[in-house]
Write an enzyme that holds these catalytic residues in place. Structure first.
Site, short mmCIF file in Angstrom:
data_model
loop_
_atom_site.label_atom_id
_atom_site.label_comp_id
_atom_site.label_asym_id
_atom_site.label_seq_id
_atom_site.Cartn_x
_atom_site.Cartn_y
_atom_site.Cartn_z
CB SER A 85 19.51 29.81 97.03
OG SER A 85 18.42 29.56 96.19
CB SER A 120 20.62 29.03 93.01
OG SER A 120 20.56 30.19 93.85
CE LYS A 158 23.52 32.23 94.06
NZ LYS A 158 22.28 31.99 94.82
#
Length: 432
Positions: free
Chosen positions: A137, A113, A38
């Site tokens: 997330s 996210s 990420k």
């Protein structure tokens, strides 16, 4: 001896922000396995943007602790995955690099996210990925994309090198197509790090085996209450009944603090974000200001141009909640509610071993569907309690509703990752 991995696969879901085509890797438990990272986790020499204009072009000079561990384990880090700007979102649509598409249905969002990491795994681009979980997330995109994602206990995985959003709740977590791979990635990244003041020194994770017979599984009524799609609730209920078939005892229970959890989470996270994002001012981080104008005007212009709408909204709301005269009205009450959530979990875990329920109240949203911020915030209602309490939680695919994946969420006591992984594996493999 180092080897080279060529990563040149097409990315139809826009899962990656940055792809590293020629990757070297070594020996170890993850030798040669492609892993996506990420884009809010620092990677030395690889641009790290948090999906934001204000960090565009930033190349960290150091690796996050988890990156060092992955490299030591022989992983092939193939690139940085798309995300909601600074982790603020539930759909991965607020990235300046464009929205990520759900690999199951490209007209839908992958969740957020960590949507880029989930889409990368779900589409088969990579076998494993790292996400970060502040209010769900990792678990939300895992549920929407039909993969496995786990938020470890707060402090179990070092946050050194993680670009902070709400540091009292966020945690780096593994994502994979199945429970065994999720457990393998977790076993590599879990451990003590003296550079993280919140890191906890615990023994290394044990190899995962399917164990559920004899366990007590609590099912809070609130996890099936208002706002939960009946088709999702039915799918998850059937999954929980499968545990009973495998020898577990299902215990109905209640969690009254659930009605305060969402408000507590957002006041706390926005307050911490307003402080953490203060460093992006064009001097410490961000585009350098034009010094021909007064400093406060240059400061405002840089942040207005560099931050997206959702990030600016949360900074403003957080600053207001912390402003003189209002701390007691908002922040202090949020912390009192957070303690109520912790107390509820402590009470429940005195009676049961695991708590189960849906990961998300609905299936994946259509792209553009969650334009209203309040609707987006409400979608986090089932995941934020685990972050407020700092306990581990995992989402494992448990079937479909409306022809889309549904996630089963399992939560455990602090540092009981082995227990929820064992339960998830028992469910996945149908063995006790």
């Amino acid at each position: 001896m180092e080897k080279t991995f060529i990563f040149d696969r097409p990315d139809p879901c826009n899962a990656f922000i940055k792809i590293c085509e020629n990757i070297t890797y070594g020996e170890g438990p993850l030798s040669g396995i492609p892993v996506g990272i990420k884009d809010n986790i620092s990677t030395a020499g690889i641009e790290t943007t948090c999906g934001s204009e204000i960090l565009k072009g930033y190349i960290p000079p150091y690796n996050a602790h988890v990156i060092t561990l992955l490299k030591s384990a022989g992983a092939a880090i193939v690139g940085k995955t798309n995300m909601d700007e600074f982790g603020m979102g539930t759909t991965t649509e607020s990235s300046i690099f464009g929205p990520t598409k759900n690999p199951v249905d490209p007209t839908r969002a992958p969740g957020g996210s960590s949507g880029g990491s989930a889409a990368a795994v779900g589409s088969g681009l990579v076998r494993m990925a790292l996400g970060t979980d502040t209010g769900g997330s990792v678990r939300c995109p895992a549920s929407f994309c039909g993969i496995v994602g786990m938020k470890p206990t707060y402090g179990r995985v070092s946050r050194y090198g993680l670009i902070a959003y709400a540091n009292s709740m966020e945690q780096i977590g593994p994502m994979a197509a199945n429970v065994r791979d999720c457990a393998l990635l977790y076993s590599v990244i879990a451990g003590y790090d003296p550079r993280d003041g919140t890191s906890i020194d615990k023994p290394a994770p044990a190899p995962v085996t399917p164990v559920i017979a004899g366990k007590k599984i609590g099912v809070p009524a609130e996890y099936f209450g208002e706002g939960v799609d009946p088709a999702v609730a039915e799918t998850v209920t059937q999954a929980i009944e499968k545990f009973a078939d495998l020898g577990a005892e299902i215990v109905p229970c209640t969690m009254p603090s659930m009605k305060y959890a969402l408000a507590s989470y957002y006041v706390t996270s926005m307050s911490e974000a307003s402080s953490n994002l203060g460093r992006y001012d064009g001097v410490r981080y961000g585009t350098a200001p034009e010094m021909v104008q007064p400093w406060h005007e240059a400061f405002s212009a840089i942040r207005r141009a560099g931050f997206g709408e959702e990030v600016r909204r949360r900074i403003l709301l957080g600053s207001f909640a912390l402003s003189a005269g209002y701390q007691g009205k908002y922040y202090a009450k949020a912390q009192a509610a957070r303690q109520m959530v912790r107390d509820d979990f402590a009470r429940l875990f005195a009676e049961v071993d695991i708590i189960a329920g849906p990961t998300m109240p609905t299936v994946a949203f259509r792209l553009g569907e969650e334009a209203d911020p309040l609707s987006m915030y409400l979608a986090d209602i089932l995941t934020v309690p685990a972050n407020l309490a700092g306990i581990p939680a995992i989402s494992v695919p448990c079937g479909e509703a409306h022809s889309l994946p549904v996630g089963l969420q399992l939560m455990g006591r602090h540092f009981a990752e082995d227990e929820i992984l064992a339960a998830a594996l028992a469910y996945e493999e149908g063995s006790a």
